[in-house]
Scaffold this active site. Structure first.
Site, PDB file in Angstrom:
ATOM      1  N   SER A  38     -99.611 -17.777  49.071  1.00 22.90           N
ATOM      2  CA  SER A  38     -99.816 -19.219  48.983  1.00 22.90           C
ATOM      3  C   SER A  38    -100.484 -19.712  50.248  1.00 22.90           C
ATOM      4  O   SER A  38    -100.392 -19.067  51.311  1.00 22.90           O
ATOM      5  CB  SER A  38     -98.455 -19.914  48.813  1.00 22.90           C
ATOM      6  OG  SER A  38     -98.527 -21.297  49.077  1.00 22.90           O
ATOM      7  N   TYR A  97     -89.974 -21.273  52.292  1.00 24.31           N
ATOM      8  CA  TYR A  97     -91.031 -20.872  51.360  1.00 24.31           C
ATOM      9  C   TYR A  97     -92.227 -20.295  52.110  1.00 24.31           C
ATOM     10  O   TYR A  97     -92.762 -19.237  51.736  1.00 24.31           O
ATOM     11  CB  TYR A  97     -91.460 -22.071  50.522  1.00 24.31           C
ATOM     12  CG  TYR A  97     -92.538 -21.754  49.516  1.00 24.31           C
ATOM     13  CD1 TYR A  97     -92.288 -20.904  48.442  1.00 24.31           C
ATOM     14  CD2 TYR A  97     -93.819 -22.302  49.635  1.00 24.31           C
ATOM     15  CE1 TYR A  97     -93.276 -20.612  47.508  1.00 24.31           C
ATOM     16  CE2 TYR A  97     -94.813 -22.014  48.704  1.00 24.31           C
ATOM     17  CZ  TYR A  97     -94.540 -21.170  47.647  1.00 24.31           C
ATOM     18  OH  TYR A  97     -95.517 -20.866  46.738  1.00 24.31           O
TER      19      TYR A  97
END
Length: 301
Positions: free
Chosen positions: A142, A168
């Site tokens: 990501s 994350y």
């Protein structure tokens, strides 16, 4: 080292990336391939002739069960695989859990699901990947890897306050480091490994993201209705870079790199306000080796 470029753009779909590519006879696993960009990755690969196995936590007919947060489930899945494996797309993941959760093994849940489960799966299937002769490992990371390095001192937030986005970001940095580590170890086995960011897409991945954050992104109105900003992609477009790395001949032999919008990304200094590229901490070979050793120790318990 020259950065890899392709004729595709951020708007190219996965099917367009693989148009004219023949993947007949190639066996591929896609984790989390039952929805979102995983599903579109599966469709594109199958459209090119590949034999694709969908690995998902709650399988429907024709899919296989895999719970990445449970090492027992990962081991069972890997043990049931026989014969060569030509590619694995590590697509499944969770994002921004609002509160700290840990697995039975004590791993913070985002790190366990996004990274450790995939590490255990990929390493358990190493022999099968080697049998293929020209296998590919594709880590779906990501742009969040720009937000935080891997914290070797406190990866599970046992000392520092838990933050959903830091957790994350760390897990997605770890995914890139996995690709770098595999590239350093497995080149002689004919295995390439790369990572990517798919971009912003409306999928189930956002289910834990609060409304205020979604509104700040321009992705939700005051009434709670989803909006699609210009910088968002469709799932078909979001799956394109995964399809590129899993099946396109344009990246044959390319390994240890990070891709965005179907191009190799520039290595940059990560941190607040940085919105594109891959953070230097995510492709650092020393960090990759250290994380590989750390993860090997974890899955040997």
């Amino acid at each position: 080292m020259t950065r890899i470029s392709t004729p595709f753009t951020a708007n190219t779909t996965a099917a367009e990336v693989l148009a004219g590519v023949d993947l007949t006879g190639r066996r591929i696993i896609v984790t989390g391939g039952a929805s979102g960009i995983g599903l579109e990755t599966v469709r594109a690969l199958r459209g090119a002739g590949a034999d694709v196995t969908v690995a998902t936590r709650n399988p429907a007919a024709g899919e296989r069960r895999l719970d990445l947060s449970d090492l027992g489930s990962v081991r069972a899945f890997a043990a049931s695989w026989t014969g060569p494996l030509h590619a694995i797309v590590a697509n499944a993941g969770i994002m921004a859990l609002p509160t700290r959760q840990v697995t039975a093994g004590g791993w913070e849940l985002q790190l366990a699901t996004n990274f450790l489960g995939h590490f255990a799966l990929v390493t358990a299937l190493h022999t099968n990947l080697r049998q293929a002769g020209d296998a590919r490992v594709v880590m779906v990371s990501s742009g969040a890897q720009l937000g935080a390095p891997f914290d070797f001192d406190d990866p599970h937030f046992e000392k520092r306050p838990y933050d959903p986005w830091t957790a994350y970001s760390q897990s997605k940095t770890a995914d890139v480091l996995l690709a770098v580590g595999a590239a350093r170890r497995w080149a002689d086995d004919g295995i390439i490994a790369n990572a990517l960011e798919p971009g912003y897409i409306h999928t189930n991945l956002q289910r834990h993201v609060d409304a205020a954050t979604m509104r700040a992104m321009g992705a939700m109105d005051e009434a709670g209705r989803l909006l699609t900003p210009d910088y968002f992609k469709t799932p078909e477009q979001g799956a394109a870079t995964s399809a590129l790395l899993a099946g396109s001949p344009l990246v044959a032999g390319v390994t240890g790199r990070f891709f965005s919008d179907n191009q190799e990304a520039e290595v940059v200094q990560g941190g607040p306000g940085v919105t594109s590229g891959v953070a230097s901490w995510a492709v650092d070979p020393e960090a990759a080796d250290r994380l590989w050793a750390y993860a090997l120790d974890a899955i040997s318990v």
